[in-house]
Design an enzyme around this catalytic site. Sequence first.
Site, mmCIF file in Angstrom:
data_model
loop_
_atom_site.group_PDB
_atom_site.id
_atom_site.type_symbol
_atom_site.label_atom_id
_atom_site.label_comp_id
_atom_site.label_asym_id
_atom_site.label_seq_id
_atom_site.Cartn_x
_atom_site.Cartn_y
_atom_site.Cartn_z
ATOM 1 N N SER A 14 0.843 -1.193 0.000
ATOM 2 C CA SER A 14 0.000 0.000 0.000
ATOM 3 C C SER A 14 0.884 1.252 0.000
ATOM 4 O O SER A 14 1.842 1.333 0.771
ATOM 5 C CB SER A 14 -0.892 -0.020 1.250
ATOM 6 O OG SER A 14 -1.624 1.163 1.341
ATOM 7 N N SER A 86 -2.387 -7.275 -4.265
ATOM 8 C CA SER A 86 -2.239 -8.695 -4.648
ATOM 9 C C SER A 86 -1.047 -9.353 -3.950
ATOM 10 O O SER A 86 -0.048 -9.661 -4.592
ATOM 11 C CB SER A 86 -2.192 -8.878 -6.166
ATOM 12 O OG SER A 86 -1.443 -7.918 -6.843
HETATM 13 P P1 ADP Z 1 -0.608 2.407 -4.154
HETATM 14 O O1 ADP Z 1 -1.553 2.510 -5.317
HETATM 15 O O2 ADP Z 1 0.540 1.489 -4.418
HETATM 16 O O3 ADP Z 1 -1.295 2.137 -2.857
HETATM 17 P P2 ADP Z 1 -0.432 5.259 -4.488
HETATM 18 O O4 ADP Z 1 -0.023 5.459 -5.895
HETATM 19 O O5 ADP Z 1 -1.879 5.424 -4.120
HETATM 20 O O6 ADP Z 1 0.095 3.833 -3.985
HETATM 21 O O7 ADP Z 1 0.386 6.222 -3.531
HETATM 22 C C1 ADP Z 1 1.764 6.408 -3.700
HETATM 23 C C2 ADP Z 1 2.131 7.728 -3.029
HETATM 24 O O8 ADP Z 1 3.540 7.878 -3.063
HETATM 25 C C3 ADP Z 1 1.531 8.926 -3.732
HETATM 26 O O9 ADP Z 1 1.187 9.883 -2.764
HETATM 27 C C4 ADP Z 1 2.677 9.407 -4.608
HETATM 28 O O10 ADP Z 1 2.600 10.791 -4.868
HETATM 29 C C5 ADP Z 1 3.884 9.088 -3.734
HETATM 30 N N1 ADP Z 1 5.127 8.870 -4.472
HETATM 31 C C6 ADP Z 1 6.298 9.480 -4.185
HETATM 32 N N2 ADP Z 1 7.257 9.093 -5.032
HETATM 33 C C7 ADP Z 1 6.699 8.209 -5.878
HETATM 34 C C8 ADP Z 1 7.207 7.471 -6.980
HETATM 35 N N3 ADP Z 1 8.481 7.573 -7.380
HETATM 36 N N4 ADP Z 1 6.377 6.624 -7.631
HETATM 37 C C9 ADP Z 1 5.081 6.525 -7.225
HETATM 38 N N5 ADP Z 1 4.539 7.196 -6.189
HETATM 39 C C10 ADP Z 1 5.348 8.055 -5.509
#
Ligand code: ADP
Length: 192
Positions: A14, A86
């Site tokens: 997450s 997953s």
């Molecule tokens: P997931 O879907 O895996 O739960 P999210 O995409 O919802 O994760 O959240 C990832 C968080 O991390 C977001 O707030 C995003 O802006 C931040 N973040 C910081 N750096 C990165 C990066 N390099 N790649 C993806 N997300 C990033």
Amino acid sequence: MSQTGFTIWFTGLSGAGKSTISSVLERKFHERGLKFEILDGDVVRTHLSKGLGFSKEDRDTNIRRIGWVCEVLTRNDVIAIAAAISPYRDIRDEARARIGRFVEVYVQCPIDVLAERDVKGLYKKALAGELKNFTGVSDPYEAPLNPEVVCYTDRETPEASATRILNFLEAGGWLHPLNGRGVSEPQAVAQS
Ligand code: ADP
């Protein structure tokens, strides 16, 4: 121009960046005029899997449902993008076997960075022992053994991760490469 379907299957903890990288891919696919659908874990849990919890059984059911939708989309030449934690390897491998045209993308990020980001405030609670069944802290996460692509979101931008995924797709013949005018080159793609 014809399009062949396949599934991009994101997996990772997450907050690792699955939704964020999917959104970048969404823009890039849209620019290319591709047909695609994103199955985001959080969104799926509000309708297709409404009512399911976080036991192993419910998690498996959730992932099998997402896998089934990806299978149908792929079969109909739509690109399916699954972005759910997953956590279990066997269920991901089951989806891979059923779907066939399957690109697994491991979105990797160390837990201390995730705890620092703590987008939803859940890591703090889980690490304090206040949250049961929280993946990576109080519930298992089985990392893929041979993912097609690994994104290191503590070290690369979402844009860089999405570009590496696109490069992989083009190099493997999953997607037509773009020519200089931003138009796909059908003849450049290996037929499989
Ligand atoms: P997931 O879907 O895996 O739960 P999210 O995409 O919802 O994760 O959240 C990832 C968080 O991390 C977001 O707030 C995003 O802006 C931040 N973040 C910081 N750096 C990165 C990066 N390099 N790649 C993806 N997300 C990033």
